[in-house]
Write a protein that holds these residues in place. Structure first.
Motif, short mmCIF file in Angstrom:
data_model
loop_
_atom_site.label_atom_id
_atom_site.label_comp_id
_atom_site.label_asym_id
_atom_site.label_seq_id
_atom_site.Cartn_x
_atom_site.Cartn_y
_atom_site.Cartn_z
N GLU A 1 -8.15 18.43 -10.59
CA GLU A 1 -9.08 19.05 -9.57
C GLU A 1 -8.17 20.35 -8.18
OE1 GLU A 1 -11.06 16.67 -6.58
OE2 GLU A 1 -12.45 15.30 -8.55
N TYR A 2 -6.70 19.83 -8.11
CA TYR A 2 -6.23 21.43 -7.72
C TYR A 2 -4.62 22.03 -8.40
CZ TYR A 2 -7.92 18.03 -4.24
OH TYR A 2 -9.06 17.27 -3.39
N HIS A 3 -4.09 20.95 -9.60
CA HIS A 3 -3.46 21.96 -10.64
C HIS A 3 -4.24 21.85 -11.78
CE1 HIS A 3 0.59 19.64 -8.44
NE2 HIS A 3 -0.22 20.38 -7.57
N LYS A 4 -4.23 23.31 -11.78
CA LYS A 4 -4.88 24.16 -13.25
C LYS A 4 -3.52 23.69 -14.32
CE LYS A 4 -8.40 23.20 -11.62
NZ LYS A 4 -9.77 22.60 -12.17
N PHE A 5 -2.88 23.76 -14.52
CA PHE A 5 -1.21 23.49 -15.43
C PHE A 5 -0.88 22.52 -15.72
CE2 PHE A 5 -1.81 27.60 -13.29
CZ PHE A 5 -2.73 28.85 -14.21
N VAL A 6 -0.74 21.88 -16.98
CA VAL A 6 0.19 21.13 -17.37
C VAL A 6 0.79 21.55 -18.52
CG1 VAL A 6 -1.42 20.39 -18.91
CG2 VAL A 6 0.15 18.53 -17.93
N THR A 7 2.53 20.90 -18.32
CA THR A 7 3.34 21.42 -19.73
C THR A 7 4.12 20.00 -20.14
OG1 THR A 7 4.59 23.28 -18.40
CG2 THR A 7 5.94 22.53 -20.21
N ASN A 8 3.82 19.35 -21.02
CA ASN A 8 4.27 18.52 -22.27
C ASN A 8 6.15 18.87 -22.09
OD1 ASN A 8 1.62 16.95 -21.68
ND2 ASN A 8 0.94 18.28 -22.96
N TRP A 9 6.23 17.98 -21.50
CA TRP A 9 7.75 18.22 -21.47
C TRP A 9 9.09 16.99 -21.86
CZ3 TRP A 9 11.25 20.88 -16.95
CH2 TRP A 9 10.19 19.61 -16.13
N HIS A 10 8.69 16.07 -21.80
CA HIS A 10 8.27 14.91 -21.78
C HIS A 10 10.13 14.58 -21.49
CE1 HIS A 10 5.72 15.66 -24.56
NE2 HIS A 10 6.71 15.94 -25.35
N TYR A 11 10.46 15.24 -20.46
CA TYR A 11 11.56 15.62 -20.29
C TYR A 11 12.52 14.36 -19.25
CZ TYR A 11 11.43 15.26 -14.40
OH TYR A 11 11.59 14.76 -13.69
N VAL A 12 12.00 13.08 -19.14
CA VAL A 12 12.19 12.03 -18.54
C VAL A 12 11.75 10.70 -19.19
CG1 VAL A 12 14.08 12.95 -16.96
CG2 VAL A 12 12.07 11.51 -16.25
N ALA A 13 12.43 9.28 -19.36
CA ALA A 13 11.52 8.61 -19.85
C ALA A 13 11.01 7.61 -18.67
CB ALA A 13 12.35 7.87 -20.74
N ASP A 14 10.15 6.77 -18.43
CA ASP A 14 9.99 5.57 -17.57
C ASP A 14 9.25 4.91 -17.73
OD1 ASP A 14 9.57 5.37 -15.09
OD2 ASP A 14 7.74 6.33 -14.28
N PRO A 15 10.24 4.01 -17.95
CA PRO A 15 9.79 2.29 -18.34
C PRO A 15 9.84 1.63 -16.68
CG PRO A 15 12.17 2.40 -19.19
CD PRO A 15 11.76 4.26 -18.73
N THR A 16 8.80 0.68 -17.29
CA THR A 16 8.83 -0.34 -16.34
C THR A 16 9.30 -1.62 -16.34
OG1 THR A 16 6.64 -1.01 -16.65
CG2 THR A 16 6.36 0.55 -15.23
N LEU A 17 9.57 -2.37 -15.07
CA LEU A 17 10.46 -3.64 -15.55
C LEU A 17 9.22 -4.93 -14.88
CD1 LEU A 17 13.64 -2.49 -13.50
CD2 LEU A 17 13.58 -2.56 -15.94
N PHE A 18 9.25 -5.58 -16.15
CA PHE A 18 8.67 -7.26 -14.96
C PHE A 18 9.84 -8.37 -14.49
CE2 PHE A 18 4.66 -5.52 -17.88
CZ PHE A 18 4.16 -6.13 -17.38
N VAL A 19 10.10 -7.78 -13.06
CA VAL A 19 10.92 -8.84 -12.29
C VAL A 19 10.24 -9.69 -11.58
CG1 VAL A 19 12.65 -7.28 -12.90
CG2 VAL A 19 11.30 -7.04 -11.38
N VAL A 20 11.43 -10.61 -11.53
CA VAL A 20 10.81 -11.40 -10.44
C VAL A 20 11.51 -12.39 -9.64
CG1 VAL A 20 11.24 -13.70 -12.21
CG2 VAL A 20 9.94 -14.44 -10.32
N ASN A 21 11.32 -12.40 -8.24
CA ASN A 21 12.93 -13.07 -7.64
C ASN A 21 13.51 -14.16 -8.03
OD1 ASN A 21 13.47 -15.00 -5.40
ND2 ASN A 21 13.67 -13.28 -4.08
N PRO A 22 14.85 -14.45 -7.92
CA PRO A 22 15.54 -15.50 -8.75
C PRO A 22 14.80 -17.21 -8.54
CG PRO A 22 17.04 -13.63 -8.33
CD PRO A 22 15.45 -13.23 -7.87
N LYS A 23 15.03 -17.35 -7.23
CA LYS A 23 14.85 -18.53 -6.43
C LYS A 23 13.36 -18.37 -7.02
CE LYS A 23 18.02 -18.73 -2.45
NZ LYS A 23 18.24 -17.88 -0.66
N VAL A 24 12.40 -18.26 -6.89
CA VAL A 24 10.70 -18.23 -7.28
C VAL A 24 10.41 -17.99 -8.75
CG1 VAL A 24 8.56 -16.68 -7.31
CG2 VAL A 24 9.42 -16.40 -5.34
N TRP A 25 11.22 -17.77 -9.52
CA TRP A 25 11.82 -18.02 -11.04
C TRP A 25 12.37 -19.05 -10.95
CZ3 TRP A 25 9.72 -16.72 -15.23
CH2 TRP A 25 10.28 -16.78 -16.75
N ASP A 26 13.47 -20.12 -10.15
CA ASP A 26 13.94 -21.32 -10.64
C ASP A 26 12.66 -22.74 -9.74
OD1 ASP A 26 15.83 -19.76 -11.21
OD2 ASP A 26 17.50 -20.08 -9.77
#
Length: 363
Positions: free
Chosen positions: A232-257
């Motif tokens: 609605e505000y940006h009318k231009f998009v460039t597909n350049w794939h310049y960086v990857a963005d993995p996510t991390l499934f993580v947990v507090n160690p004490k909670v895990w234990d």
């Protein structure tokens, strides 16, 4: 205890007492565990996190209740503080971008090296080779050395560029544009090298800044910026794939234990399945070489996406889509070579080399 001793004798009582001491002492489970994400539940990132929560609740028969807190609620918008809050126990679980943990864990900047993965013949195959290879193991160890329990990698997607001014097909097109970036020195260095004016801003403030014209553009995966109706505000998009963005499934160690081994196995399996779902959402309609496998996977788990042809969808909502040719991509890569060179030592030469070897083996 006295009645027990009279009935069974001192030796039996002593043995019983010792067995209590040696048995695993798991703390009572919380009524609710908090899970942190930055965007809304409607994004691929959010949907993957919610799927994890749902799987855990179902398979634990309600014993483990993980509530997803979207829109950076748990960090009060300060998303780069997320790892510190997980480490100190304010946050129990997280499905976080590697970018937001990178201020405390420099190794995570590997994924934000500009055009590091985009330069490969198959960027997704290259990314998988790194997260599943030696470099991924090194990153997991780095996270745990800093105080987080790593479970697995998910995915937000490759980050693309949108703006309100013009099509971007060369670095010159970026000259002077104010581009919102996350609070990372590497992102600032990258956009300065490309001639833009990067503006550090948390995601929770970004849409209002875009609406008010405070910034001209932003960079994010498509399945993050589309749900907030950036078109609605940006009318231009460039597909350049310049960086990857993995996510991390993580947990507090004490909670895990605090979980039993059986429940740790349950949580691990649920996270891996949720990560696979998240990865498919991040790639469907965007991975030119997947042969339809991501769509087939989503069909198989009965979670069909609403959109499977992103360029068509973006065009239909009024955006002009620019796909860079290999020659155009090389210009951007050459322009940022000094940034990749400068950041190798900051990330860790051994880690970058391991990632390069992982990608080379995948070819």
């Amino acid at each position: 205890m006295r009645k027990f001793m009279r009935k069974f004798g001192v030796p039996a009582a002593f043995a019983f007492f010792c067995s209590l001491l040696s048995a695993p002492a798991f703390a009572a489970y919380k009524a609710e565990y908090k899970l942190d994400i930055v965007p809304s539940i409607t994004t691929g990132w959010g949907m993957g996190a919610q799927y994890f929560s749902d799987l855990v609740k179902e398979r634990s028969e309600g014993k483990i209740n993980i509530k997803v807190y979207p829109n950076a609620q748990l960090t009060t918008g300060k998303q780069t503080n997320a790892f510190m809050l997980l480490r100190n126990g304010t946050i129990d679980f997280a499905c976080q971008s590697t970018i937001n943990y990178s201020p405390q864990i420099p190794e995570l900047n590997l994924f934000a090296l500009p055009f590091f993965f985009a330069a490969q013949p198959d960027r997704y195959k290259a990314l998988d080779a790194v997260t599943n290879g030696k470099a991924g193991e090194m990153i997991a160890k780095a996270i745990e050395a800093k105080g987080g329990k790593f479970i697995c990698f998910g995915e937000n997607g490759f980050r693309e560029l949108t703006n309100s001014k013009r099509s971007i097909a060369s670095p010159e097109d970026l000259d002077g544009l104010k581009i919102r970036v996350v609070g990372s020195p590497l992102f600032l260095d990258t956009f300065k090298a490309l001639g833009a004016n990067p503006v550090t801003m948390v995601w929770s403030d970004t849409m209002s800044a875009i609406q008010q014209g405070v910034v001209d553009g932003q960079e994010n995966p498509i399945n993050t910026f589309y749900p907030v109706k950036i078109y609605e505000y940006h009318k231009f998009v460039t597909n350049w794939h310049y960086v990857a963005d993995p996510t991390l499934f993580v947990v507090n160690p004490k909670v895990w234990d605090s979980f039993s081994p059986e429940d740790q196995a349950l949580l691990t399996q649920a996270a891996k399945e949720a990560a696979a779902y998240q990865i498919a959402l991040a790639r469907v309609g965007l991975d030119e070489k997947d042969g339809g496998k991501n769509l087939d996977f989503l069909k198989g788990i009965e979670k069909m996406p609403e959109i499977s042809d992103w360029n068509k969808q973006l065009t239909e909502v009024g955006m002009t889509v620019t796909d860079l040719s290999p020659e155009q991509m090389k210009v951007f890569m050459d322009k940022t070579q000094s940034i990749r060179d400068a950041w190798r030592s900051k990330i860790g030469e051994d880690l970058v080399k391991a990632a390069e070897e992982d990608m080379a083996a995948a070819k």
